[in-house]
Design a protein around this motif. Structure first.
Motif, PDB file in Angstrom:
ATOM      1  N   TYR A  27       0.831  -1.203   0.000  1.00 53.77           N
ATOM      2  CA  TYR A  27       0.000   0.000   0.000  1.00 53.77           C
ATOM      3  C   TYR A  27       0.865   1.253   0.000  1.00 53.77           C
ATOM      4  O   TYR A  27       0.559   2.220  -0.701  1.00 53.77           O
ATOM      5  N   GLN A  28       1.949   1.253   0.757  1.00 53.25           N
ATOM      6  CA  GLN A  28       2.830   2.422   0.798  1.00 53.25           C
ATOM      7  C   GLN A  28       3.466   2.667  -0.572  1.00 53.25           C
ATOM      8  O   GLN A  28       3.583   3.810  -1.006  1.00 53.25           O
ATOM      9  N   ASP A  29       3.883   1.594  -1.256  1.00 48.53           N
ATOM     10  CA  ASP A  29       4.428   1.744  -2.613  1.00 48.53           C
ATOM     11  C   ASP A  29       3.383   2.363  -3.535  1.00 48.53           C
ATOM     12  O   ASP A  29       3.669   3.287  -4.299  1.00 48.53           O
ATOM     13  N   PHE A  30       2.159   1.859  -3.465  1.00 53.26           N
ATOM     14  CA  PHE A  30       1.070   2.377  -4.282  1.00 53.26           C
ATOM     15  C   PHE A  30       0.821   3.850  -3.976  1.00 53.26           C
ATOM     16  O   PHE A  30       0.676   4.672  -4.881  1.00 53.26           O
ATOM     17  N   LYS A  31       0.802   4.193  -2.701  1.00 54.54           N
ATOM     18  CA  LYS A  31       0.530   5.563  -2.267  1.00 54.54           C
ATOM     19  C   LYS A  31       1.594   6.532  -2.782  1.00 54.54           C
ATOM     20  O   LYS A  31       1.274   7.635  -3.225  1.00 54.54           O
ATOM     21  N   ILE A  32       2.847   6.133  -2.748  1.00 49.61           N
ATOM     22  CA  ILE A  32       3.924   6.987  -3.261  1.00 49.61           C
ATOM     23  C   ILE A  32       3.710   7.276  -4.734  1.00 49.61           C
ATOM     24  O   ILE A  32       3.831   8.410  -5.185  1.00 49.61           O
ATOM     25  N   GLU A  65       5.275   6.111 -11.090  1.00 50.35           N
ATOM     26  CA  GLU A  65       3.876   6.384 -10.771  1.00 50.35           C
ATOM     27  C   GLU A  65       3.045   5.102 -10.647  1.00 50.35           C
ATOM     28  O   GLU A  65       2.082   5.068  -9.885  1.00 50.35           O
ATOM     29  N   ASN A  66       3.405   4.071 -11.367  1.00 54.96           N
ATOM     30  CA  ASN A  66       2.596   2.855 -11.392  1.00 54.96           C
ATOM     31  C   ASN A  66       3.150   1.712 -10.565  1.00 54.96           C
ATOM     32  O   ASN A  66       2.400   0.814 -10.182  1.00 54.96           O
ATOM     33  N   HIS A  67       4.437   1.700 -10.336  1.00 50.60           N
ATOM     34  CA  HIS A  67       5.078   0.610  -9.594  1.00 50.60           C
ATOM     35  C   HIS A  67       6.128   1.192  -8.665  1.00 50.60           C
ATOM     36  O   HIS A  67       7.294   0.838  -8.748  1.00 50.60           O
ATOM     37  N   ALA A  68       5.725   2.100  -7.803  1.00 46.35           N
ATOM     38  CA  ALA A  68       6.662   2.829  -6.951  1.00 46.35           C
ATOM     39  C   ALA A  68       7.312   1.891  -5.949  1.00 46.35           C
ATOM     40  O   ALA A  68       6.837   1.707  -4.848  1.00 46.35           O
ATOM     41  N   GLU A  69       8.415   1.296  -6.342  1.00 45.85           N
ATOM     42  CA  GLU A  69       9.126   0.409  -5.438  1.00 45.85           C
ATOM     43  C   GLU A  69      10.622   0.580  -5.639  1.00 45.85           C
ATOM     44  O   GLU A  69      11.091   0.831  -6.736  1.00 45.85           O
ATOM     45  N   ASP A  70      11.341   0.501  -4.560  1.00 46.06           N
ATOM     46  CA  ASP A  70      12.799   0.590  -4.577  1.00 46.06           C
ATOM     47  C   ASP A  70      13.320   1.831  -5.296  1.00 46.06           C
ATOM     48  O   ASP A  70      14.257   1.761  -6.079  1.00 46.06           O
ATOM     49  N   MET A  71      12.709   2.983  -5.008  1.00 46.65           N
ATOM     50  CA  MET A  71      13.207   4.231  -5.582  1.00 46.65           C
ATOM     51  C   MET A  71      14.246   4.831  -4.656  1.00 46.65           C
ATOM     52  O   MET A  71      14.117   4.752  -3.433  1.00 46.65           O
ATOM     53  N   ARG A  72      15.245   5.427  -5.245  1.00 47.65           N
ATOM     54  CA  ARG A  72      16.276   6.099  -4.459  1.00 47.65           C
ATOM     55  C   ARG A  72      15.745   7.439  -3.972  1.00 47.65           C
ATOM     56  O   ARG A  72      14.961   8.103  -4.647  1.00 47.65           O
ATOM     57  N   LEU A  73      16.187   7.833  -2.785  1.00 46.54           N
ATOM     58  CA  LEU A  73      15.778   9.133  -2.249  1.00 46.54           C
ATOM     59  C   LEU A  73      16.216  10.263  -3.165  1.00 46.54           C
ATOM     60  O   LEU A  73      15.486  11.240  -3.338  1.00 46.54           O
ATOM     61  N   LYS A  88       9.804  15.222   2.054  1.00 44.28           N
ATOM     62  CA  LYS A  88       9.852  15.132   3.513  1.00 44.28           C
ATOM     63  C   LYS A  88       9.810  13.647   3.855  1.00 44.28           C
ATOM     64  O   LYS A  88       8.858  12.942   3.507  1.00 44.28           O
ATOM     65  N   VAL A  89      10.819  13.172   4.561  1.00 47.32           N
ATOM     66  CA  VAL A  89      10.890  11.770   4.979  1.00 47.32           C
ATOM     67  C   VAL A  89      10.617  11.714   6.473  1.00 47.32           C
ATOM     68  O   VAL A  89      11.135  12.522   7.237  1.00 47.32           O
ATOM     69  N   GLU A  90       9.817  10.746   6.870  1.00 46.79           N
ATOM     70  CA  GLU A  90       9.436  10.641   8.274  1.00 46.79           C
ATOM     71  C   GLU A  90       9.507   9.181   8.701  1.00 46.79           C
ATOM     72  O   GLU A  90       9.071   8.289   7.986  1.00 46.79           O
TER      73      GLU A  90
END
Length: 95
Positions: A27-32, A65-73, A88-90
């Motif tokens: 869900y977090q990947d999707f949300k990003i 946008e469609n598969h937000a996974e393992d993206m670098r900061l 903003k990272v929390e």
């Protein structure tokens, strides 16, 4: 409608241990990805225009946008700046 989705998710979590274990991370990947698309659209940019601003390919923007996974900061920061935002990272409790 929202209640139906919430009930479906709750039922799947109860009956499918694998779904339950992976739900929050997925869900977090999707949300990003959704947040990135919304920011791009609010900035009035196409995926191609954003790709040019971030010196990458349109396909890379689409993947984010469609598969937000393992993206670098650093990639997220570059995209944020290109759409007039800041990243903003929390860290939050795992519980």
């Amino acid at each position: 409608m929202k209640d139906d989705v919430e009930r479906y998710i709750a039922k799947r979590k109860r009956t499918d241990p694998k779904f339950a274990a992976n739900f929050e991370a997925d869900y977090q990947d999707f949300k990003i990805g959704v947040l990135l698309r919304q920011a791009r659209e609010e900035a009035g940019l196409t995926q191609e225009a954003l790709a040019k601003r971030t010196r990458t390919k349109k396909s890379a923007i689409s993947r984010m946008e469609n598969h937000a996974e393992d993206m670098r900061l650093s990639t997220l920061e570059r995209v944020a700046r290109a759409v007039g935002k800041r990243l903003k990272v929390e860290l939050v409790s795992a519980a």
